[in-house]
Design a protein around this motif. Structure first.
Motif, PDB file in Angstrom:
ATOM      1  N   THR A  81     -46.995 -43.616  45.710  1.00 22.62           N
ATOM      2  CA  THR A  81     -45.512 -43.350  46.150  1.00 22.62           C
ATOM      3  C   THR A  81     -45.207 -42.046  45.768  1.00 22.62           C
ATOM      4  O   THR A  81     -44.141 -41.145  46.487  1.00 22.62           O
ATOM      5  N   CYS A  82     -45.847 -41.157  44.825  1.00 21.51           N
ATOM      6  CA  CYS A  82     -45.437 -39.817  44.760  1.00 21.51           C
ATOM      7  C   CYS A  82     -46.084 -38.875  45.709  1.00 21.51           C
ATOM      8  O   CYS A  82     -47.154 -38.966  46.275  1.00 21.51           O
ATOM      9  N   TRP A  83     -45.199 -37.945  46.229  1.00 23.95           N
ATOM     10  CA  TRP A  83     -45.576 -37.269  47.248  1.00 23.95           C
ATOM     11  C   TRP A  83     -46.726 -36.301  46.704  1.00 23.95           C
ATOM     12  O   TRP A  83     -47.720 -35.887  47.742  1.00 23.95           O
ATOM     13  N   PHE A  84     -47.007 -35.834  45.707  1.00 24.56           N
ATOM     14  CA  PHE A  84     -48.170 -34.943  45.338  1.00 24.56           C
ATOM     15  C   PHE A  84     -49.354 -35.728  45.373  1.00 24.56           C
ATOM     16  O   PHE A  84     -50.306 -35.233  45.746  1.00 24.56           O
ATOM     17  N   VAL A  85     -49.391 -36.857  44.817  1.00 27.87           N
ATOM     18  CA  VAL A  85     -50.664 -37.784  44.971  1.00 27.87           C
ATOM     19  C   VAL A  85     -50.851 -38.039  46.460  1.00 27.87           C
ATOM     20  O   VAL A  85     -52.073 -37.880  46.938  1.00 27.87           O
ATOM     21  N   ARG A  86     -49.812 -38.283  47.256  1.00 30.33           N
ATOM     22  CA  ARG A  86     -50.234 -38.547  48.899  1.00 30.33           C
ATOM     23  C   ARG A  86     -50.923 -37.348  49.294  1.00 30.33           C
ATOM     24  O   ARG A  86     -51.944 -37.349  49.922  1.00 30.33           O
TER      25      ARG A  86
END
Length: 103
Positions: A81-86
């Motif tokens: 869900t987190c943009w950084f993880v994506r």
């Protein structure tokens, strides 16, 4: 609590399951947090926050890598869900096999 030392300046990385988060410590100070929530065998990585004065040192990437390795070891899937993880998974396709396939 699962724990390791890794990343820049050897921050201590911890999985704090009681608080549904991964945390990075310098000495006793929390310098980054990656919040998660579990739904069955899927761990939703929701938000990555790094202390502004520690930004740009690779701590965010270190905590995400630690979380993904923990998820792999547990046989779970990940929902980024987190943009950084994506973005991290897009740049590191060796973790793409962890992505949940259907919602």
């Amino acid at each position: 609590m699962d724990e390791t030392s890794a990343g820049p300046d050897a921050v201590r990385l911890v999985h704090d399951d009681d608080r549904d988060r991964y945390a990075a410590y310098e000495d006793e100070t929390v310098v980054a947090v990656l919040a998660h929530e579990d739904e069955g065998d899927v761990r939703d990585l929701r938000s990555t926050v790094v202390a502004p004065d520690r930004s740009g040192r690779g701590i965010g990437s270190a905590i995400v890598r630690f979380a993904l390795e923990d998820i792999r070891a547990k046989g779970m899937r990940v929902r980024p869900t987190c943009w950084f993880v994506r973005g991290f998974i897009e740049r590191h396709p060796e973790y793409a096999d962890l992505l949940e396939t259907d919602r």
